[in-house]
Design a protein around this motif. Structure first.
Motif, PDB file in Angstrom:
ATOM      1  N   LYS A 185     -88.533 -31.385  -1.970  1.00 39.50           N
ATOM      2  CA  LYS A 185     -87.858 -32.231  -0.983  1.00 39.50           C
ATOM      3  C   LYS A 185     -88.049 -33.709  -1.314  1.00 39.50           C
ATOM      4  O   LYS A 185     -87.107 -34.508  -1.225  1.00 39.50           O
ATOM      5  CB  LYS A 185     -88.398 -31.928   0.410  1.00 39.50           C
ATOM      6  N   GLU A 186     -89.246 -34.078  -1.741  1.00 36.40           N
ATOM      7  CA  GLU A 186     -89.506 -35.473  -2.111  1.00 36.40           C
ATOM      8  C   GLU A 186     -88.680 -35.880  -3.340  1.00 36.40           C
ATOM      9  O   GLU A 186     -88.126 -36.985  -3.383  1.00 36.40           O
ATOM     10  CB  GLU A 186     -90.998 -35.655  -2.395  1.00 36.40           C
ATOM     11  N   LEU A 187     -88.599 -34.993  -4.313  1.00 40.61           N
ATOM     12  CA  LEU A 187     -87.806 -35.281  -5.513  1.00 40.61           C
ATOM     13  C   LEU A 187     -86.324 -35.438  -5.164  1.00 40.61           C
ATOM     14  O   LEU A 187     -85.631 -36.281  -5.733  1.00 40.61           O
ATOM     15  CB  LEU A 187     -87.990 -34.169  -6.545  1.00 40.61           C
ATOM     16  N   GLU A 188     -85.850 -34.611  -4.234  1.00 41.38           N
ATOM     17  CA  GLU A 188     -84.455 -34.711  -3.805  1.00 41.38           C
ATOM     18  C   GLU A 188     -84.195 -36.052  -3.128  1.00 41.38           C
ATOM     19  O   GLU A 188     -83.154 -36.684  -3.345  1.00 41.38           O
ATOM     20  CB  GLU A 188     -84.119 -33.553  -2.875  1.00 41.38           C
ATOM     21  N   GLN A 189     -85.147 -36.505  -2.336  1.00 44.95           N
ATOM     22  CA  GLN A 189     -85.006 -37.810  -1.684  1.00 44.95           C
ATOM     23  C   GLN A 189     -85.058 -38.953  -2.692  1.00 44.95           C
ATOM     24  O   GLN A 189     -84.483 -40.014  -2.473  1.00 44.95           O
ATOM     25  CB  GLN A 189     -86.127 -37.976  -0.648  1.00 44.95           C
ATOM     26  N   GLN A 190     -85.721 -38.705  -3.825  1.00 39.16           N
ATOM     27  CA  GLN A 190     -85.821 -39.724  -4.865  1.00 39.16           C
ATOM     28  C   GLN A 190     -84.627 -39.723  -5.816  1.00 39.16           C
ATOM     29  O   GLN A 190     -84.572 -40.542  -6.724  1.00 39.16           O
ATOM     30  CB  GLN A 190     -87.117 -39.537  -5.655  1.00 39.16           C
ATOM     31  N   GLY A 191     -83.678 -38.785  -5.608  1.00 40.19           N
ATOM     32  CA  GLY A 191     -82.431 -38.861  -6.343  1.00 40.19           C
ATOM     33  C   GLY A 191     -82.166 -37.820  -7.398  1.00 40.19           C
ATOM     34  O   GLY A 191     -81.219 -37.972  -8.181  1.00 40.19           O
ATOM     35  N   ILE A 192     -82.946 -36.728  -7.464  1.00 38.58           N
ATOM     36  CA  ILE A 192     -82.602 -35.709  -8.446  1.00 38.58           C
ATOM     37  C   ILE A 192     -81.314 -35.006  -8.020  1.00 38.58           C
ATOM     38  O   ILE A 192     -80.983 -34.969  -6.833  1.00 38.58           O
ATOM     39  CB  ILE A 192     -83.744 -34.685  -8.641  1.00 38.58           C
ATOM     40  N   PRO A 193     -80.544 -34.436  -8.951  1.00 40.99           N
ATOM     41  CA  PRO A 193     -79.272 -33.789  -8.608  1.00 40.99           C
ATOM     42  C   PRO A 193     -79.468 -32.625  -7.630  1.00 40.99           C
ATOM     43  O   PRO A 193     -80.476 -31.899  -7.721  1.00 40.99           O
ATOM     44  CB  PRO A 193     -78.760 -33.284  -9.960  1.00 40.99           C
ATOM     45  N   PRO A 194     -78.547 -32.430  -6.704  1.00 39.91           N
ATOM     46  CA  PRO A 194     -78.651 -31.318  -5.741  1.00 39.91           C
ATOM     47  C   PRO A 194     -78.776 -29.956  -6.413  1.00 39.91           C
ATOM     48  O   PRO A 194     -79.515 -29.090  -5.933  1.00 39.91           O
ATOM     49  CB  PRO A 194     -77.354 -31.431  -4.935  1.00 39.91           C
ATOM     50  N   LEU A 195     -78.045 -29.740  -7.539  1.00 38.22           N
ATOM     51  CA  LEU A 195     -78.118 -28.454  -8.228  1.00 38.22           C
ATOM     52  C   LEU A 195     -79.517 -28.224  -8.790  1.00 38.22           C
ATOM     53  O   LEU A 195     -80.059 -27.112  -8.712  1.00 38.22           O
ATOM     54  CB  LEU A 195     -77.081 -28.386  -9.346  1.00 38.22           C
ATOM     55  N   ALA A 196     -80.132 -29.281  -9.333  1.00 33.89           N
ATOM     56  CA  ALA A 196     -81.498 -29.158  -9.849  1.00 33.89           C
ATOM     57  C   ALA A 196     -82.474 -28.832  -8.716  1.00 33.89           C
ATOM     58  O   ALA A 196     -83.380 -28.004  -8.877  1.00 33.89           O
ATOM     59  CB  ALA A 196     -81.912 -30.448 -10.549  1.00 33.89           C
TER      60      ALA A 196
END
Length: 375
Positions: free
Chosen positions: A193-204
């Motif tokens: 969740k933190e990585l997603e908030q930091q901008g990693i692609p949704p698919l990743a």
């Protein structure tokens, strides 16, 4: 004057051709036929661990993630034994702590709402103990006829303690690096969740959730989740972010997935390599007592000649698998299909399946790991 007119006409023709060439380049709407979904069964089983059947659906070319089946009833029966009911855990896995037993014929039955009942049958062969004869490393140069490359190899003989009546044998060369093979890595779901908030692609992020909260044998398991999701420069940055979130520990046991492939070739008339695969040798026969192999590793001979062995040393192993006919045919045709994907002159190879009203595999096997040497 004629020359001038000729020049004008030729240049005009070239201009028209160029314009026509660019005007012919346009986007096309390609309609991909959506075939009816089928249930995919992943069910290779051995006497090493409890039952674990994975269920998902087939997907079309535009899908990037798997669709797991969560509402199935999965049962396994064997003769008059009590029926084993598998329970759903996550990501399509239906499991039981009860282990399969060699020699028993197991029938798989799967009921999924909206689909015909799926069933399959297989067993684990009664194992016959194998060993490698004493040997001295006698380096030979072997030209593999399927790729016409030379390999530095040394011969091995695998001998069975008694004749194997109906042998469906698979041999694989493996190596184990103690410096990395005992490492395990975990990514908490909160970190995803933190990585997603930091901008990693949704698919990743979606892929990472499927491997989160589980100890994995390599960081590659997590890094592969970024494949095809973004440019190389962005992936490198996200790899660094990911590694900061990973937890690490060491364990004492050698897990099979932590072994790395090395090279192995057939050295008798009973065995053979398939297509361009240099890691797996197949062999079938009746009352089989031995098998001849050529063992190889790209760096081993060089290390031995120049004393470049590392400490702790790399362990070299041989995997000897006795499989059901279903197991044997599944892997044989799978390797053929993978090998032919880049060959424009080959016909399609269909991977073997024994699943009624679905696709996939339900097959038993028994595996032995034999230590060859450490260097």
């Amino acid at each position: 004057m004629k020359k001038c007119c000729t020049y004008i006409r030729v240049s005009s023709i070239i201009t028209v051709i160029i314009l026509l060439f660019f005007s012919c380049t346009r986007d096309m709407d390609v309609h991909i036929k959506n075939n009816e979904k089928k249930i995919v069964v992943q069910g290779l089983f051995s006497d090493e661990k409890g039952w674990d059947i994975v269920l998902l659906t087939t997907k079309n070319m535009t899908q990037n993630i798997d669709t797991y089946i969560k509402n199935a009833t999965v049962e396994i029966a064997s003769g008059t034994d009590p029926i084993i009911r598998l329970h759903y855990t996550k990501f399509g896995h239906y499991q039981s702590e009860q282990k399969p037993v060699a020699g028993k014929v197991y029938t798989l039955k799967i009921d999924v709402p909206g689909y015909d009942q799926i069933n399959a049958q297989s067993s684990i062969p009664l194992p016959v103990k194998a060993k490698v004869d004493d040997f001295t490393i006698n380096w030979l140069t072997y030209m593999y006829p399927n790729d016409l490359l030379d390999y530095d190899v040394f011969p091995l003989t695998v001998r069975f303690e008694k004749p194997v009546p109906d042998a469906n044998m698979v041999f694989r060369a493996k190596k184990f690096n103690p410096e990395s093979g005992y490492n395990r890595y975990l990514l908490p779901s909160s970190a995803v969740k933190e990585l997603e908030q930091q901008g990693i692609p949704p698919l990743a992020a979606t892929r990472l959730r499927q491997v989160a909260d589980q100890w994995q044998i390599s960081r590659d398991v997590f890094e592969k989740c970024f494949n095809g999701t973004e440019a190389y420069t962005e992936i490198t940055n996200h790899y660094n972010m990911l590694r900061e979130k990973l937890r690490k520990k060491t364990v004492k046991q050698r897990e099979y997935a932590a072994f790395e492939p090395t090279q192995c070739f057939a050295n008798d008339n009973r065995t053979s390599n398939i297509s361009y695969d240099t890691n797996t040798v197949f062999g079938q026969g009746q009352q089989v007592v031995e098998a001849g192999l050529l063992y190889a590793d790209p760096n081993l001979k060089y290390d031995m000649q120049y004393n470049y062995g590392s400490k702790p040393g790399i362990e070299y192993w041989l995997e000897v698998t006795q499989g059901s006919i279903d197991y044997y045919e599944y892997y044989r045709t799978y390797i053929l299909q993978i090998s032919q994907r880049l060959n424009p002159y080959s016909g399609p190879v269909e991977v073997y399946s024994n699943i009624n009203n679905g696709v996939g595999i339900f097959a038993g096997y028994h595996r032995q790991m034999i230590h060859i040497l450490t260097y």
